[in-house]
Design an enzyme around this catalytic site. Structure first.
Site, PDB file in Angstrom:
ATOM      1  N   ASP A 271       0.616  -1.102   0.022  1.00 33.95           N
ATOM      2  CA  ASP A 271       0.112  -0.138   0.175  1.00 33.95           C
ATOM      3  C   ASP A 271       1.039   1.148  -0.061  1.00 33.95           C
ATOM      4  O   ASP A 271       2.170   0.981   0.237  1.00 33.95           O
ATOM      5  CB  ASP A 271      -0.979   0.027   1.149  1.00 33.95           C
ATOM      6  CG  ASP A 271      -2.132   0.728   0.888  1.00 33.95           C
ATOM      7  OD1 ASP A 271      -2.049   1.703  -0.219  1.00 33.95           O
ATOM      8  OD2 ASP A 271      -3.290   0.778   1.527  1.00 33.95           O
TER       9      ASP A 271
HETATM   10  C1  NOJ Z   1      -3.964   4.077   0.210  1.00 33.14           C
HETATM   11  C2  NOJ Z   1      -5.158   3.186   0.010  1.00 33.14           C
HETATM   12  O1  NOJ Z   1      -5.197   2.321   1.277  1.00 33.14           O
HETATM   13  C3  NOJ Z   1      -5.165   2.107  -0.914  1.00 33.14           C
HETATM   14  O2  NOJ Z   1      -6.555   1.450  -0.864  1.00 33.14           O
HETATM   15  C4  NOJ Z   1      -5.188   3.013  -2.275  1.00 33.14           C
HETATM   16  O3  NOJ Z   1      -5.416   1.849  -3.505  1.00 33.14           O
HETATM   17  C5  NOJ Z   1      -3.830   3.462  -2.096  1.00 33.14           C
HETATM   18  N1  NOJ Z   1      -3.832   4.497  -1.234  1.00 33.14           N
HETATM   19  C6  NOJ Z   1      -3.676   4.182  -3.512  1.00 33.14           C
HETATM   20  O4  NOJ Z   1      -4.214   5.370  -3.793  1.00 33.14           O
END
Ligand code: NOJ
Length: 744
Positions: A271
């Site tokens: 993530d």
């Molecule tokens: C953080 C989020 O937790 C995740 O779900 C997302 O895909 C990413 N950022 C990218 O934007």
């Protein structure tokens, strides 16, 4: 004509061919280039670290995210294809969660349809539009089971149940990816967040998760396994610590389970900034140690933290990491780029998007998805459907004319809200009537959203108490002057989603006070809820005769609400989560194990002394404008041998006066066995449409997959020889019962 192999794939793209091409490419790549492929860099202005142009020119890059600009995609790709050392195309990635230009209901809403084809069609269209914009990869579906409605990201998933969640997971993967990665109208899907994120302590976003293996394997893993079965190409690891090991550096999750046990052959991305978070989480000493740990755990691509870019070369050069390890990590990334045909067709036609988003079937599909997602929670005295002859209707509430709250979460990265609001939908439906509108007092988060405030209301200066009073009065007067009141209330877009957990599940702000004031006028009143999580609407559930849960219904949401309110569509959605009476009751879910004090004895009913702990609305619940009876529960046999299947049949009849949909649900309970088993578990469902007086037979199969489970005592998947209760009905309180004996 291209030569085809047995599977119909062009010979040059068969798996063997691709494996050879990947090996050849790896042979010619420098270490710097290989590390480049393991990095995803941010393309937004606020991103720190190398600009995509620089890094692509210098060594190429695996992927770029947070960019939503077709021309720039082509410009960057041109650098990759013409100037980078090995001319490897870039994957452009973005969060396309429930629609790109055409916005579909939020995933929690789509799960309320209990119709996987709704989710599949929505994601097919989302893929087509986003691919036409030049994107290759979406960070969805979000597969986190969520049993704590305080957690804001409950809106992004399919709710509390692993069986329903698995069906929605597979459908979304099919929709995004289609049958073949080379399909130019599809995008790569990403199963996220692996794993357990939905069980954050206290529902607080990003907080640690402690889940025993029985919970992980029986509840939290199944949607991810379903995604793999459906062919998902990528996984995203979760932010938080799982049992004190950060998921972004958790070898048990990313290697032992995902690759060794489940045989996943795609690639895993962290993530955002998650690799570097290993330092914050007290697991890694510094950035280099974080890169070392994540790579060793089996994490292929570093999202935005630049830890891999900054550290991996040195780690290989000092022999901490071998070049073979790096190659193994790069391989699935190159393989997927080749399977997509990006080496041959790296660019997007810049005129395509406009044509694709103009397709009328996209709007129609969004409207249908919204219609099928809505749940009728209350309809005393059959107030709904309303007459189209109404001449004077008041629409009140802060969300009635909010495009942002109609579209719902994740509409960012330059997306311009363009939704039919509920107010507009009602005006479209009753073009000759007088429709008056007053929003009442604004609703606002106490602590603003850290990404800046997306919502138009949130960008306005905060209302003074005097202005709020005046808005309150105006709403009451507007209601006073009408024949019928439609109150549109709930949560604004920035109140659910990431960074959007809440301690309370009450209607925010002065909405309930306004609801009470307008109810006191003694006029017929309908409450339409726009929200991204269950809300504890206890007062409304007793005093407002008609309540429609519309969730965040997407760009056609207002039309769909009007279709239902005025009877052009009969609602048939069911709750994929239970509605707690109080935020303090979370986590709350139907599939619990029996406790010390059985619930069927008077005075033992309550686990708290200050009120019932039962949900306000149970899992699987939803009403219709017609009524149904479910009868004749019959098993092909009352006894079945371990490993064999039994067929379960019921008859479902529409006993009312209009056509409608029922979601028939099958629940099981294993009475004893190697481990304690939940009081109820969903193991089958089907949404059917019936004309008045029509009867249909619905058939379910129960076999080892449904009757088995992961046992703590046996430390593996087992199927016990044991007796089972079987219930079939219209929600998780179903009473129609049969016995099943599984023998050894
Ligand atoms: C953080 C989020 O937790 C995740 O779900 C997302 O895909 C990413 N950022 C990218 O934007």
């Amino acid at each position: 004509m291209k030569k085809m192999d047995k599977t119909g794939t062009p010979a040059s793209n068969s798996s063997d061919e691709i494996a050879k091409r990947v090996d050849a490419l790896l042979n010619q790549m420098s270490l710097a280039e290989k590390v480049g492929q393991l990095a995803q860099v941010g393309g937004a202005d606020w991103n720190q670290g190398p600009k995509p142009e620089e890094i692509i020119r210098e060594r190429g890059v695996g992927s770029v995210l947070w960019l939503n600009d077709t021309k720039r995609f082509n410009a960057l790709q041109k650098i990759a294809m013409e100037e980078s050392p090995s001319k490897i195309p870039v994957l452009f990635a973005l969060d396309v969660i429930h629609g790109y230009k055409t916005v579909f209901p939020v995933p929690l809403a789509m799960a309320s349809s209990w119709d996987p084809s709704v989710a599949e069609q929505a994601q097919t269209i989302a893929a087509k539009e986003s691919r036409a914009a030049g994107l290759h990869w979406t960070f969805g579906p979000m597969l986190d089971i969520a049993r704590d409605a305080r957690w804001g990201r409950i809106v992004e998933g399919a709710g509390e149940d692993p069986y329903l969640g698995s069906a929605m997971a597979a459908a979304q993967v099919r929709g995004f990816q289609g049958a073949d990665l080379s399909d130019p109208e599809r995008v790569l899907a990403c199963a996220k967040h692996f794993a357990g994120y939905g069980a954050a302590d206290g529902g607080r976003d990003y907080d640690p998760v402690y889940l025993p293996e029985t919970q992980l394997r029986n509840v939290y893993f199944p949607p991810f396994q379903a995604a793999i079965k459906a062919g998902v190409s990528t996984f995203m690891s979760a932010y938080m610590d799982l049992n004190n090991v950060p998921a972004n550096g958790n070898r048990w999750l990313l290697h032992d389970i995902l690759r060794e046990e489940w045989g996943f052959d795609g690639f895993v991305i962290s993530d955002a900034f998650g690799v570097l978070n290993l330092v914050t989480q007290g697991h890694a000493k510094d950035k280099s140690d974080a890169a070392f740990r994540s790579l060793n755990a089996g994490l292929n691509m570093d999202m935005a933290s630049n830890s891999y870019l900054d550290s991996l070369e040195a780690l290989v050069n000092n022999n901490s990491i071998s070049i073979e390890q790096i190659d193994e990590m790069v391989k699935p990334i190159l393989t997927i780029k080749m399977k997509m045909g990006l080496f041959e067709n790296p660019y997007v036609d810049e005129t395509l998007l406009e044509k694709v988003i103009a397709l009328p079937e996209h709007k129609q599909a969004a409207r249908r998805a919204a219609q099928r997602s809505m749940v009728l929670l209350r309809n005393e005295g059959s107030l709904l459907p309303l007459s189209k002859e109404l001449k004077n209707v008041a629409v009140i509430g802060p969300l009635a004319d909010s495009m942002e709250s109609t579209e719902g979460s994740w509409m960012v990265f330059g997306h311009k809200p363009d939704a039919v609001t509920v107010l507009q939908g009602i005006r479209n439906k009753l073009s000759d009537a007088k429709i008056t509108y007053a929003p009442g007092p604004d609703i606002r988060r106490d602590i603003p959203h850290p990404f800046g405030e997306f919502d138009a209301t949130a960008k306005k200066p905060r209302q003074t108490p005097e202005d709020a009073d005046a808005a309150f009065q105006a709403a009451v007067e507007t209601a006073q002057n009408a024949d019928l009141i439609i109150a549109v209330m709930g949560e604004s877009q920035d109140m659910a989603g990431e960074f959007a957990s809440r301690a309370s599940l009450d209607l925010p702000g002065r909405q309930e006070e306004l609801l009470k004031a307008v109810s006191a006028l003694g006029k017929p009143i309908v409450l339409v809820l726009l929200n991204g999580r269950p809300l504890s609407i206890n007062w409304a559930a007793e005093h407002v005769p008609a309540i429609l849960e519309a969730w965040e219904p997407g760009s056609e949401g207002g039309n769909a609400v009007a279709d239902i309110l005025f009877g052009d569509v009969n609602p048939g959605g069911k709750l994929p989560v239970c509605f707690p009476r109080n935020g303090n009751h979370a986590p709350l879910y139907y599939s619990r194990v029996l406790t010390h004090l059985p619930e069927d004895r008077p005075n033992y009913l309550s686990r708290y002394w200050d009120g019932p702990t039962t949900p306000l609305y149970p899992f699987g619940f939803g009403l219709s404008y017609t009524t149904f009876s479910i009868t004749n529960l019959k098993l092909s046999s009352g006894q079945v041998k371990v490993g064999q299947s039994v067929t379960v049949n019921v008859d479902v009849t529409n006993t009312g006066k209009v056509a409608g949909d029922e979601v028939v649900q099958l629940y099981i309970h294993q009475k004893w066995g190697s481990d304690s088993r939940p009081m109820r578990e969903l193991k089958g469902f089907e949404r059917i449409t019936l004309q008045p007086n029509e009867t249909k037979k619905v058939t379910f199969q129960l076999g080892p997959d449904e009757l088995g489970y992961w046992s703590t005592n046996a430390d593996k998947w087992i199927q016990d020889a044991a007796p089972f209760d079987i219930w079939v009905g219209a929600d998780s309180l179903a009473t129609l019962h049969a016995d099943l004996e599984v023998f050894g």
